[in-house]
Design a protein around this motif. Sequence first.
Motif, mmCIF file in Angstrom:
data_model
loop_
_atom_site.group_PDB
_atom_site.id
_atom_site.type_symbol
_atom_site.label_atom_id
_atom_site.label_comp_id
_atom_site.label_asym_id
_atom_site.label_seq_id
_atom_site.Cartn_x
_atom_site.Cartn_y
_atom_site.Cartn_z
ATOM 1 N N GLU A 37 0.912 -1.301 -0.085
ATOM 2 C CA GLU A 37 -0.108 0.218 0.123
ATOM 3 C C GLU A 37 0.897 1.248 -0.348
ATOM 4 O O GLU A 37 0.449 2.126 -0.844
ATOM 5 N N GLU A 41 1.479 0.443 -4.584
ATOM 6 C CA GLU A 41 -0.393 0.640 -4.829
ATOM 7 C C GLU A 41 -0.935 -0.614 -5.298
ATOM 8 O O GLU A 41 -1.758 0.607 -6.279
ATOM 9 N N ASN A 96 -1.113 6.326 3.220
ATOM 10 C CA ASN A 96 -3.065 5.789 2.604
ATOM 11 C C ASN A 96 -2.829 4.461 4.335
ATOM 12 O O ASN A 96 -3.870 4.183 4.442
ATOM 13 N N HIS B 261 -6.160 14.994 -2.361
ATOM 14 C CA HIS B 261 -6.573 13.184 -2.088
ATOM 15 C C HIS B 261 -6.290 12.960 -0.541
ATOM 16 O O HIS B 261 -5.641 14.078 -0.120
ATOM 17 N N SER B 263 -4.270 11.126 1.569
ATOM 18 C CA SER B 263 -3.110 10.655 2.040
ATOM 19 C C SER B 263 -2.503 11.626 3.672
ATOM 20 O O SER B 263 -2.882 12.684 3.521
ATOM 21 N N GLY B 333 -9.307 3.403 -4.034
ATOM 22 C CA GLY B 333 -9.497 2.310 -2.807
ATOM 23 C C GLY B 333 -9.456 1.240 -3.047
ATOM 24 O O GLY B 333 -9.989 0.581 -2.452
#
Lengths: 385, 385
Positions: A37, A41, A96, B261, B263, B333
Amino acid sequence: MIPAKTLAVSGERLRATYDLAFTRGDARERAAAIAVEQTIEFPADLIADDDIRRHVIGRVESVEAISATHSRAVISYASETTGGELPQLLNVLFGNCSLLPGVRMVGLELPPGLLAGFRGPRFGVAGLRRLVGAGNRALLASALKPMGLSPDDHAAIADTMVRGGVDIIKDDHGLANQPFAPWEARMRAAAAAVRRANEATGRHTLYMPSLNGRADDVFERARLAKDAGAGGLLVLPGLTGFDGMRRLADDDSLSLPIMGHPSLLGSFVISPDAGIEHGLMFGTIFRLAGADMTVFPSYGGRFSFSREACASIAAACRATLGDLAPIYPTPGGGMTVARAPEILDFYGVDASLLVGGDLHRGDLLENVQRMRAAVDAQPGAAASS
Amino acid sequence: MIPAKTLAVSGERLRATYDLAFTRGDARERAAAIAVEQTIEFPADLIADDDIRRHVIGRVESVEAISATHSRAVISYASETTGGELPQLLNVLFGNCSLLPGVRMVGLELPPGLLAGFRGPRFGVAGLRRLVGAGNRALLASALKPMGLSPDDHAAIADTMVRGGVDIIKDDHGLANQPFAPWEARMRAAAAAVRRANEATGRHTLYMPSLNGRADDVFERARLAKDAGAGGLLVLPGLTGFDGMRRLADDDSLSLPIMGHPSLLGSFVISPDAGIEHGLMFGTIFRLAGADMTVFPSYGGRFSFSREACASIAAACRATLGDLAPIYPTPGGGMTVARAPEILDFYGVDASLLVGGDLHRGDLLENVQRMRAAVDAQPGAAASS
């Protein structure tokens, strides 16, 4: 089809430790998922037997049970995955991951080659002590507050604080560009007051205005502050970005010490099975991002960091981290004059006490003088130069 | 002595709602403490009966029990406390709150005067749809990955994605400035590939390179991307800062759509009794900060956002927020081709599907075409223009 790649890699790897709220079997699976991840990813089974598989995908180094419910995993990543840049380093370590339940980052080891790209704190413990002309003692810091005062009100408080012996005066972290005290007017008034009081008293107090402004203005404001004689900068990396803080610290034309503030970052540390461990966040990461002082709410105040969390932050401020200087743990959040000896005993002389509102209970000058006397009387403290 | 102040205030107040992991009695106390903590951060009993007390200190509007263990508090703050700037708005709403246990921000109402200072998303749902030449259908987004490929490899993947019908191609959020594919070379190669494929096919696919670089480089890179023909920008506000994203969105010389995003921001939403509610973070705050698309891990993928959390994000993307445009919830995801119909049904046509690694399982072109066909076949979708 993803092409099989041959890549030039240094072999240097960073190692992150994660506590996982899973028993060992599930934790092994979770650790393997994190290793993928945080890097490619991408479905690992679609990667050839190549250098992406060998070097780019994170490597699970170990997984061990640490309790009936939790396990600890060490995952290493090639230095190259970070591109040598702080934002991507943080992204690899926890980007993530932050979205995955039951994952808390608790440890980090960076290899020399990667660390060499980080200048870290420009002044650190010894340098900041020199700037304020202190001997081997803790520093005394305070804040201009409350919001609602005018620039002249703040300047008058700053003047009293210098006379009483505060080493570092910062803007309260909530002072931004409010109409009550617009940023530039407040900064100029406070910087001038501190300069005049320093001249009158022979002290070397530093004034650190807050840079919690628009992204467009942060660097311009830093320059204005430097030109106005400010002695440092208060930065809120949860809002300005960690690399925004690093950039300010690295700027040779500024060459100012940085006080980092934890605003918004509590969400990373406060929940046991998520986020990033206290010392790693407010010690290690703040140092990498150039802070000379790291503010956090001490145990026993109006927040609820534990003694262990505070000790971990202090330890991370001082731990070996390549050639990066140690920095000042700067406990605040409801410190009182009465608690000063205990707090000083806990954090030692290489710390900075951040005392705020309590100094205004009664006579400000007297309270500052008492607090400074407590700092000077700390066992182990040497007289100011 | 803090002087008593007379202040000019508009009377406009923002209202934040916090869920507190306390029964009503304790929650009243905690709410009163938050109202002080987020504004004056100063002993309230030392403030005179003045305008600081009346207007600057937050005001507890209500506290009610919502379960046997939890209460909900509404606290209002004068618009002036924010100075009209996003970083200080976030600081007032949740800065030090983040450090307090048992506090989760779950709601926010901003008054018109304050909202008028935020331009929000430049394109939004309708504008972005126009840019990619789509009819009334969901958009299809994908990412260049995995890390370890060369600029030419990424360009070849981008070419295939355009031909298959991807509307928006972003860099994987982990692509930064790695030696495998240095930022500028990768950006130029991918932008050129997308331009050529658009010319060959008549499509209007946008390429959005990631700006997760050093603070020194972010704005320069945005300009380089614009000049190279990039159609948008991928921004990680957890690293670049929310106001860094807002600045990029507001820049008229760029005039590019922004994909935000999550993150590092998972730590804000993932723990039930801390942080910020999903929709507030990834919907409301991302919109305030100028995102046209907000990426988040959908329920049912390899992360663990609940259906409720995802529905809340989608709702916040579309809720009335002054004059700010609605934006695209961009679930990703671990999306798969097989799940497309269900996902499209859940999020509706005003959404963007972000499909990554799964497109590479088998033939990339065929998979993209199948995914695009699913998007086109969504009930309610109108043909592309």
